[in-house]
Scaffold this active site. Structure first.
Site, PDB file in Angstrom:
ATOM      1  N   ARG A  59       0.815  -1.216   0.000  1.00 31.60           N
ATOM      2  CA  ARG A  59       0.000   0.000   0.000  1.00 31.60           C
ATOM      3  C   ARG A  59       0.853   1.271   0.000  1.00 31.60           C
ATOM      4  O   ARG A  59       0.332   2.365  -0.216  1.00 31.60           O
ATOM      5  CB  ARG A  59      -0.921   0.009   1.226  1.00 31.60           C
ATOM      6  CG  ARG A  59      -1.922  -1.112   1.241  1.00 31.60           C
ATOM      7  CD  ARG A  59      -2.667  -1.176   2.558  1.00 31.60           C
ATOM      8  NE  ARG A  59      -3.534  -0.025   2.739  1.00 31.60           N
ATOM      9  CZ  ARG A  59      -4.815   0.017   2.393  1.00 31.60           C
ATOM     10  NH1 ARG A  59      -5.376  -1.029   1.822  1.00 31.60           N
ATOM     11  NH2 ARG A  59      -5.530   1.101   2.599  1.00 31.60           N
TER      12      ARG A  59
ATOM     13  N   GLY B  86      -5.003   9.061   3.671  1.00 34.04           N
ATOM     14  CA  GLY B  86      -5.987   9.933   3.032  1.00 34.04           C
ATOM     15  C   GLY B  86      -5.571  11.387   3.035  1.00 34.04           C
ATOM     16  O   GLY B  86      -4.385  11.726   3.120  1.00 34.04           O
TER      17      GLY B  86
ATOM     18  N   HIS C   8     -28.201  11.588 -35.917  1.00 36.10           N
ATOM     19  CA  HIS C   8     -27.509  11.269 -37.164  1.00 36.10           C
ATOM     20  C   HIS C   8     -27.451   9.761 -37.417  1.00 36.10           C
ATOM     21  O   HIS C   8     -26.566   9.284 -38.137  1.00 36.10           O
ATOM     22  CB  HIS C   8     -26.101  11.868 -37.152  1.00 36.10           C
ATOM     23  CG  HIS C   8     -26.098  13.360 -37.089  1.00 36.10           C
ATOM     24  ND1 HIS C   8     -26.435  14.144 -38.165  1.00 36.10           N
ATOM     25  CD2 HIS C   8     -25.853  14.205 -36.053  1.00 36.10           C
ATOM     26  CE1 HIS C   8     -26.374  15.418 -37.808  1.00 36.10           C
ATOM     27  NE2 HIS C   8     -26.016  15.477 -36.527  1.00 36.10           N
TER      28      HIS C   8
ATOM     29  N   LYS D 255      -6.070  -9.089 -17.624  1.00 36.31           N
ATOM     30  CA  LYS D 255      -5.826  -7.803 -16.965  1.00 36.31           C
ATOM     31  C   LYS D 255      -4.882  -6.935 -17.776  1.00 36.31           C
ATOM     32  O   LYS D 255      -5.082  -5.744 -17.929  1.00 36.31           O
ATOM     33  CB  LYS D 255      -5.250  -8.037 -15.562  1.00 36.31           C
ATOM     34  CG  LYS D 255      -5.039  -6.750 -14.766  1.00 36.31           C
ATOM     35  CD  LYS D 255      -6.350  -6.028 -14.540  1.00 36.31           C
ATOM     36  CE  LYS D 255      -6.170  -4.715 -13.804  1.00 36.31           C
ATOM     37  NZ  LYS D 255      -7.415  -3.924 -13.776  1.00 36.31           N
TER      38      LYS D 255
END
Length: 607
Positions: free
Chosen positions: A27, A100, A502, A602
């Site tokens: 992380r 954060g 269109h 992936k």
């Protein structure tokens, strides 16, 4: 997207904290630290820059003795990756770790400075520590001080707090970033996800938005945002890394959708000077030396590039040409050495995009890459690498990588506009402020999940779904249709709303779901005209919009996914959440393999 571990125990805890950090090192990894408190209430703090082995060396040379503690592994956001800026941060009696972003930290910092508080760092984390210590000095009540501060914070964050002199508990809170509580016989735990706590316990509960908790040995008091006691169910989680990493979610895709407030904050703060509210210089990029930007990508990354095309032209007056990577080389494109060739890839290994980048390098163009994988081939070979910092994305259908690409591209566009004199400092601050609010706005958008779930169950009864959008929301319509196709296998098409007459209007029939991605903006009148056209022909309009759009549209409330009001620059990022949730829940209702849809990989590493 940093890692948090907290332990309240009776035995030495330092090595165990580091063991927990090792589980969440993915992380963030440019610094790490712990703070531990002994039976007498004395706190010791150890920090180091670099990977966790550097913290191991620090602890080998200078052990820290304590029975409780908090720990953190960090990717730099506010402030450079130095030991001073490493967590835990400290003010008075308060030690804190934080994931954060605190949007209003500048005003709070100025308030504390006026109150005579001295700051050691420029981080938003230290501001929270100072505030809690200030309130603690006044009341002597840790819980009351924590509550008072939480009520004043704006942003998306997770916190863990320890008080000098109080070894029997730690406090935690979440708002837009994950946090879990763990239970042992005579211990209590706090972690950024169950994986962090896997070495210690398999008994956890997941804090919900706005919750805060006081963790004690073997128990926890959990409160909701109103301060009322909350009963969050205890769960037994498997200790295997794969299941623990999925956490409280059924699928990795669902987890990654919900991680977006945290990872978008991480991306944004990488590019921003938070005190001055300006974009940091992008090393090697001088937008005054380019006559054009060529954006090359595939699939979802290509749609992020299309949004960026609008932003760069509007904010910097610099022409942009968007290219599909698989077609680019083969049409023998005319390029110039005064072109900036910008490539976007989550993996940095996408075969078509990599080949296109090498094609441009051979012709002497400056190459820049927006990439999530920092050590990928594209990151190594490009002249300039601009990271997205979304963290590992396991689900094949991209979600958090897409919104982090948008966040990085928005910063790129602002940098270009400022360099070329198309926006001034005041406008730059306005745009940056709006983007820094995006994590909180995305967190609010996630609250529309029940609406998206209900609508998704209904559209799965249709043979086809049409997506429409204008301006920056046209690429969002394309992305919404792609997501639905990828994971639910429903047929979906997307068009620029003005193109409907269109030809595609021939597709409109009674009951056809038409998803209008249309927050209220300067094109709203034209968007509303399109909605009326499709509704008059029997289509069911599903509106993805904000309060102003819903009020003015005439669409029934049950057919609206209501987005929070937000700054225009952040609106495409916020709107992406709604189309992701719609596709995700459609796939769940269809019973498809959400994380590994058929025929897809992936990373597409072959042409």
């Amino acid at each position: 997207m940093c890692g948090i571990v907290g332990i309240v125990g009776t035995q030495p805890v330092a090595n165990r904290l580091v063991e927990g950090l090792r589980r969440v090192e993915y992380r963030g990894y440019d610094s790490a630290g712990i703070a531990v408190i002994d039976e007498n209430g004395h706190v010791e703090r150890r920090r180091a820059t670099g990977k966790l082995r550097e913290l191991d060396r620090v602890l080998d040379n200078n052990p820290a003795e304590g029975i409780s503690g908090i720990a953190h592994t960090r990717w730099a956001t506010h402030g450079a990756p130095t030991e001073t800026n490493a967590h835990p941060h400290h003010a008075g009696r308060v030690y804190i770790v934080h994931n954060g972003i605190i949007e209003n930290f500048r005003e709070l910092r100025e308030e504390m400075q006026r109150a005579g508080r001295d700051f050691v760092t420029e981080t938003d984390t230290e501001v929270v520590a100072q505030l809690i210590d200030y309130e603690l000095e006044k009341s002597g009540d840790p819980k009351g001080a924590f509550e008072a501060v939480l009520a004043r914070l704006k942003g998306a964050f997770a916190l863990a707090v320890m008080i000098d002199g109080m070894p029997d508990f730690i406090m935690g809170a979440r708002e837009g970033a994950p946090l879990v509580v763990g239970f042992g016989e005579d211990e209590g735990f706090l972690g950024s996800d169950p994986l962090a706590l896997a070495p210690f316990t398999n008994r956890v509960c997941y804090l919900e938005e706005g919750d805060y908790a006081i963790i004690r040995r073997g128990s926890a008091e959990i409160y909701d945002r109103s301060g009322e006691r909350a009963n969050r169910p205890e769960k037994i989680v498997e200790i295997s890394a794969a299941l623990a990493e999925k956490g409280n979610y059924r699928h990795f895709m669902e987890k990654e959708i919900h991680e977006q407030p945290e990872v978008i904050a991480r991306t944004l703060t990488h590019y921003v000077d938070p005190l001055r509210l300006v974009v940091r210089p992008l090393e090697g990029l001088d937008f005054t030396s380019f006559d054009r930007v060529i954006v090359v990508a595939c699939g979802t990354a290509g749609y992020a590039g299309q949004v960026a095309g609008y932003w760069i032209e509007q904010l910097a007056g610099l022409p942009v040409r968007n290219e599909v990577a698989s077609e680019f080389r083969y049409r023998e494109p005319a390029v110039s050495k005064r072109d900036l060739a910008l490539f976007i890839s989550q993996s940095g290994e996408t075969a078509d995009t990599l080949a296109a980048m090498r094609f441009c390098k051979e012709r002497g163009l400056t190459t820049a890459v927006i990439v999530n994988a920092a050590h990928s081939t594209m990151a190594r070979e490009a002249d300039i690498t601009l990271p997205t910092l979304a963290g590992p994305e396991i689900g094949v259908a991209s979600t958090k990588a897409f919104t982090c690409q948008l966040a990085a591209l928005a910063m790129l566009a602002i940098n270009a506009g400022r360099a070329r004199g198309f926006i001034d400092e005041a406008r730059e601050k306005e745009l940056v402020t709006g983007l820094l609010e995006a994590p909180r706005d995305v967190s609010k958008a996630l609250e529309t999940e029940d609406e998206a779930k209900r609508i998704a169950s209904e559209i799965t009864q249709s043979r086809s779904v049409l997506y429409l959008g204008r301006g920056v929301y046209f690429p969002l319509a394309l992305e919404g249709a792609l997501k639905l196709k990828e994971i639910s296998y429903l047929h979906a098409e997307a068009y620029a709303a003005g193109e409907l007459k269109h030809g595609p209007i021939a597709l409109i029939e009674d009951g056809l779901p038409v998803v209008m991605v249309a927050p209220y903006d300067h094109l709203w009148d034209k968007t509303q005209s399109t909605m009326q056209e499709v509704a008059a022909r029997g289509a069911r309009v599903i509106l993805v919009s904000d309060q102003a759009g819903m009020t003015d549209s005439g669409v029934k409330r049950e057919d609206v996914i209501l987005l929070p009001d937000c700054a225009p620059i952040a609106a495409p990022i916020v709107a992406a959440v709604a189309v992701q949730l719609l596709a995700y829940h459609a796939a769940v209702y269809k019973g498809t393999d959400v994380d590994q849809p058929r025929n897809l990989a992936k990373s597409v590493t072959v042409e």
